[in-house]
Every structure is written in structure tokens, then in C-alpha cells.
Design a protein around this motif. Structure first.
Motif, PDB file in Angstrom:
ATOM      1  N   LYS A 195     -14.167  22.448  77.584  1.00 27.51           N
ATOM      2  CA  LYS A 195     -12.760  22.521  77.184  1.00 27.51           C
ATOM      3  C   LYS A 195     -12.624  23.564  76.085  1.00 27.51           C
ATOM      4  O   LYS A 195     -13.335  23.509  75.083  1.00 27.51           O
ATOM      5  CB  LYS A 195     -12.319  21.147  76.661  1.00 27.51           C
ATOM      6  CG  LYS A 195     -11.023  21.107  75.884  1.00 27.51           C
ATOM      7  CD  LYS A 195      -9.843  20.792  76.767  1.00 27.51           C
ATOM      8  CE  LYS A 195      -8.554  20.680  75.948  1.00 27.51           C
ATOM      9  NZ  LYS A 195      -8.507  19.454  75.154  1.00 27.51           N
ATOM     10  N   HIS A 249      -1.704  20.997  79.554  1.00 24.79           N
ATOM     11  CA  HIS A 249      -0.387  21.061  78.904  1.00 24.79           C
ATOM     12  C   HIS A 249       0.539  22.043  79.637  1.00 24.79           C
ATOM     13  O   HIS A 249       0.077  22.953  80.321  1.00 24.79           O
ATOM     14  CB  HIS A 249      -0.510  21.387  77.414  1.00 24.79           C
ATOM     15  CG  HIS A 249      -1.580  20.568  76.742  1.00 24.79           C
ATOM     16  ND1 HIS A 249      -1.580  19.198  76.757  1.00 24.79           N
ATOM     17  CD2 HIS A 249      -2.725  20.930  76.098  1.00 24.79           C
ATOM     18  CE1 HIS A 249      -2.667  18.753  76.133  1.00 24.79           C
ATOM     19  NE2 HIS A 249      -3.383  19.773  75.735  1.00 24.79           N
ATOM     20  N   HIS A 253      -8.120  11.116  75.761  1.00 24.33           N
ATOM     21  CA  HIS A 253      -9.092  11.192  74.653  1.00 24.33           C
ATOM     22  C   HIS A 253      -9.365   9.757  74.233  1.00 24.33           C
ATOM     23  O   HIS A 253      -8.686   9.221  73.364  1.00 24.33           O
ATOM     24  CB  HIS A 253      -8.507  11.982  73.477  1.00 24.33           C
ATOM     25  CG  HIS A 253      -8.003  13.348  73.826  1.00 24.33           C
ATOM     26  ND1 HIS A 253      -8.813  14.455  73.845  1.00 24.33           N
ATOM     27  CD2 HIS A 253      -6.774  13.783  74.189  1.00 24.33           C
ATOM     28  CE1 HIS A 253      -8.107  15.523  74.197  1.00 24.33           C
ATOM     29  NE2 HIS A 253      -6.864  15.139  74.416  1.00 24.33           N
ATOM     30  N   ASP A 279      -2.839  12.782  78.152  1.00 22.52           N
ATOM     31  CA  ASP A 279      -3.054  13.086  76.734  1.00 22.52           C
ATOM     32  C   ASP A 279      -2.642  11.876  75.880  1.00 22.52           C
ATOM     33  O   ASP A 279      -2.249  12.040  74.727  1.00 22.52           O
ATOM     34  CB  ASP A 279      -2.242  14.325  76.328  1.00 22.52           C
ATOM     35  CG  ASP A 279      -2.925  15.150  75.250  1.00 22.52           C
ATOM     36  OD1 ASP A 279      -4.104  14.864  74.929  1.00 22.52           O
ATOM     37  OD2 ASP A 279      -2.285  16.075  74.720  1.00 22.52           O
ATOM     38  N   HIS A 288      -6.621  13.784  81.924  1.00 21.27           N
ATOM     39  CA  HIS A 288      -6.676  14.303  80.546  1.00 21.27           C
ATOM     40  C   HIS A 288      -6.344  13.185  79.563  1.00 21.27           C
ATOM     41  O   HIS A 288      -5.187  12.827  79.364  1.00 21.27           O
ATOM     42  CB  HIS A 288      -5.691  15.472  80.377  1.00 21.27           C
ATOM     43  CG  HIS A 288      -5.809  16.172  79.062  1.00 21.27           C
ATOM     44  ND1 HIS A 288      -6.206  17.493  78.948  1.00 21.27           N
ATOM     45  CD2 HIS A 288      -5.588  15.760  77.798  1.00 21.27           C
ATOM     46  CE1 HIS A 288      -6.224  17.851  77.684  1.00 21.27           C
ATOM     47  NE2 HIS A 288      -5.845  16.812  76.954  1.00 21.27           N
TER      48      HIS A 288
HETATM   49 ZN   LIG Z   1      -5.464  16.580  74.900  1.00 19.58          ZN
END
Ligand SMILES: [Zn+2]
Length: 440
Positions: A219, A271, A90, A330, A88
Motif C-alpha cells: 500500500k 478512495h 484497518h 475504510d 479496505h
Molecule cells: Zn484506509
């Protein structure tokens, strides 16, 4: 261009016939590995030879004859292991203290998709440098910069990890933003950072749109807003995505959201805030992947002592409940002095604090990552027939996971990207799509 668009089937065929990345057919590379780790079995074998041809592993063993003319890479003083996975991230988002005070809503307003696509290319290189050969890129990529990144790497323009990208995050009214009515209604400012989908028709359309524009996973925001998605709506996402062969990851931040996501049977949950002991037991029973994104306290300003304590306890509880675990970060921000890859590897600190054995951390960073990415049969393990991706470190990560902090050697698709601790990616750069053109 028009010609290609008219005959995508032929283009795909040409792409399939192309030699593919990595060393050329007929050119054999032989790696002498001082130690070779199998993360699945948590074993280590001494003095192995790994043969590679056409970008794939062709033979692995202790007493293999090295063919005449082979390029020999001496890693006899190193530990060789499969590449790492961040499940995960970005890569097309980098928020920072200056100028936007780490508020990514402002990053989105101030940085164009083309700029973010170039940042993504750089972040991908930085991830590969740290040993990550697969990254799941889970949205917040502007107008499909994630799909462009994946294509550019697949076609051979730039080096980078294999990308499993989500396209635009789908949410109901507003996504994760709280825009003003004039900006949201008059200016449509939520898009392209989020796709609004509030009704069954819109849900179907949003999934299809992401698939059309190059998503490899879907997602959704399960509970970013108080209205969120119901269990039935999440099921609709899952069934529509399944028609296209895609899995659904739910962004979850409440226990109620986790209940709906697990009831519906999502593929993975992002998360850890909604993941209680009860939810972990359900996830273990249903085989739902956990992408907990457990920020370490050492990344100052990106978690709080309270949040960190909960992350450590939650990860420990998930491990005790045998939830399928992935290593996920993340890590979508700039930490001065660190590359994106160094920020990602820092997350081992949370896993160590949770008292998880090094072998299990490594399993989450490799096998868990290949499984959640669905690459197991093509890429990941060091196994004959699979894409030749591997890394090497000085220490033994089965004893100390900190060995992964300094990746000395990286190979992707049979081509050396990093040697003796120095990036040497020259062979990855090309003036055209050497691996074949693909429509997305
Ligand atoms: Zn994220």
C-alpha cells in the motif's frame, strides 16, 4: 523457537501437511440450503445440498445423497451465499470520539501495537459475525499488528476473516502525518504508522521490508503530500512488489495522483476523491480495481453532505463506466452501538443511493472482493475444492441487498462460527497453532 527459525522450510512443509482448519477429514457436514445464490451469475437455485469435508466443499447439487454419519445443518428456510469481502479496512485501528476526537494521529500516539493487535482480533471476530470472510487490511496497524492478526487466524488461535494485509503504508516524508521537526527527525514519530521512502533505493527497501514482515499486498501513498510519487516511482513499486508476487494499492486523493497511479498501472486505487469520469474510463480499460471507500451519510460525523453527494455520484459513474468494483469501507472508527461489522455493512447505503442494482452490489461484495484479494482459486465462491466459507440470510440479497444486514449463519473453513444469529465460535479457539505454525 531457535530450532524452528533454523528450518523454516521444514516448518512450511509441516504446515502444509496439517489437516487445516474446519471439520476433520472423514467427518462430513451436509448443509440443506433452501436457496443458494451464485453472485457471479446472479442466479438462485432452490433446495440445494452442500457437502463439506476437511474444511472444503466436496459436492454441491439438488439431489445429493447425504452420507451416513454426516452432520446435517438445516438451512432449508434460509438463503445461502458465499462470504462477503471488505476490500479496505484497518482492523488494528479504532479511533473514537473519546478521548481522541476521532483524530487517528492521537490514537497512534496513545495506543500501543499490542493493544491494537488485540483490538484487531476483536474487530476480525466482529467482521466475521457480519458475514465478512475476507478482509483486506490496508495499513495503519502500528508495528505489523496486521501481520500478527493474519498469522493468528491462519494458525487457528482465533476466529476471523482471511486477512490480506499490507504491512506499513509506504509514503514519502511524513506519510499522512504533518509532524513537528523535533518529533519527526529526532523521534522518528512517523514510523511505524508510515514507512518513509523518498528515493528509488528507499522504495525498493520499503517494499522488501514489508514483504519480510508479512505483507500480502503493498500500500502506497500516491499523493498524501504535494510531492507524492511520480509515475516512474509508482512503476518501481509495482515491479519490486511483483518480484515477490505482491500487488500495489495506491491511496489516491487528487486527480493528478489518480492520473499517475493509472498511468503506472496500479492494481487498485483506494478512495474516490481523485476519480473523475475520465479516470474511470481509464480504470475500466486497464482493469484497475476501485476501492472507493464511500462513507454513507448515516455514519454521522464521518462524511459531509457534500462529500457524500460526490461519493454517490462517483460510484454511479464508476458503475456506468463498468469499472471493476469492490465493496470497501475504510471503517476504522468506533460507532457507539455498532460492531465493526455493522459499521462496514452500513456502507451498502451509499451503493443503494447510487442506484446500483442489488445483484451488482452483491457481485462487488463477493466476486469483486475475491478477485482483488486474488483468492478466487482457493476461497470465495461456493465451489467444489475451495475452502468451505459461506453465510446465510433470511431474505434474498439479489432482490434487496438489505437482506445482508442480518447474517444468521456463518461458516469459515467448514467450521460453524454463527448459528441461528448467535456467535458460537468455541470450536475456533485453541491453546496452540492447530493449523500449523507459519513464519509469517
Ligand atoms: Zn484506509
Amino acid at each position: 523457537m531457535a530450532f524452528h527459525r533454523l528450518i523454516p522450510a521444514l516448518v512450511f512443509a509441516v504446515g502444509a501437511l496439517a489437516a487445516g482448519p474446519g471439520n476433520a477429514p472423514g467427518q462430513v457436514t451436509a448443509i440443506r440450503a433452501g436457496r443458494l445464490v451464485d453472485p457471479e451469475a446472479a442466479t438462485i437455485a432452490a433446495n440445494q445440498v452442500i457437502l463439506i469435508e476437511g474444511g472444503r466443499f466436496t459436492a454441491i447439487g439438488a439431489n445429493l445423497a447425504i452420507p451416513r454419519g454426516a452432520e446435517v445443518i438445516d438451512l432449508s428456510g434460509m438463503t445461502v451465499l458465499p462470504g462477503l469481502v471488505d476490500a479496505h479496512n484497518h482492523l488494528a485501528l479504532t479511533y473514537k470520539a473519546e478521548p481522541e476526537h476521532n483524530v487517528y494521529y492521537l490514537t497512534y500516539v496513545m495506543e500501543s501495537t499490542p493493544l491494537r493487535a488485540i483490538q484487531a482480533a476483536s474487530n476480525g471476530i466482529q467482521m466475521l459475525d457480519a458475514g465478512f470472510t475476507i478482509v483486506r487490511d490496508m495499513g495503519n496497524a502500528g508495528n505489523y499488528a496486521d501481520a500478527a492478526l493474519r498469522q493468528a487466524i491462519e494458525q487457528g488461535w482465533i476466529p476471523g476473516p482471511m486477512i490480506i494485509n499490507s504491512g506499513i503504508i509506504i509514503g514519502g516524508q511524513g506519510g499522512q502525518f504533518w509532524p513537528t521537526p523535533e518529533m519527526a527527525v529526532d523521534k522518528n514519530i512517523v514510523y511505524p504508522e508510515y514507512l518513509d521512502a523518498d528515493t528509488p533505493d528507499e522504495i525498493v527497501k520499503a517494499v522488501r521490508r514489508n514483504a519480510l514482515f508479512g505483507a500480502r499486498v503493498i500500500k502506497i501513498c500516491v499523493d498524501c503530500k504535494p510531492w507524492g510519487y511520480t509515475t516512474d516511482e509508482i512503476r518501481l513499486f509495482i515491479s519490486e512488489a511483483a518480484k515477490i508476487g505482491l500487488k500495489v494499492e495506491g491511496h489516491v486523493q487528487t486527480v493528478e495522483g489518480a492520473k499517475r497511479a493509472t498511468d503506472a498501472g496500479v492494481w487498485s486505487i483506494a478512495h474516490d476523491r481523485g476519480l473523475t469520469d475520465e479516470m474511470h474510463k481509464v480504470m475500466a480499460q486497464k482493469g484497475i480495481w476501485r476501492a472507493g471507500t464511500e462513507t454513507p451519510i448515516s455514519l454521522t460525523g464521518h462524511t459531509t453532505p457534500e462529500r457524500y453527494k460526490n461519493s454517490v455520484a462517483g460510484l454511479r459513474n464508476a458503475w456506468e463506466n463498468k469499472v471493476p468494483l469492490t465493496f470497501s469501507t475504510d471503517a476504522d472508527y468506533y460507532v457507539p452501538g455498532k460492531t465493526r461489522g455493522q459499521v462496514a455493512i452500513e456502507f451498502i447505503e451509499t451503493w443503494k443511493a447510487a442506484g446500483i442494482p442489488a445483484a451488482d452490489i452483491l457481485r462487488a461484495m463477493t466476486i469483486g472482493g475475491y478477485k482483488v484479494s486474488e483468492t478466487m482459486g482457493k476461497r470465495g465462491p461456493i465451489r467444489v475444492g475451495l475452502a468451505a466459507d459461506l453465510i446465510a440470510v433470511a431474505g434474498n440479497p439479489l432482490e434487496s441487498i438489505d437482506a445482508l444486514r442480518e447474517v444468521r449463519f456463518v461458516m469459515k473453513d467448514g467450521t460453524v462460527f454463527k448459528r441461528d444469529g448467535v456467535m458460537t465460535p468455541g470450536k475456533f479457539f485453541h491453546g496452540g497453532p492447530v493449523n500449523g505454525w507459519n513464519i509469517r
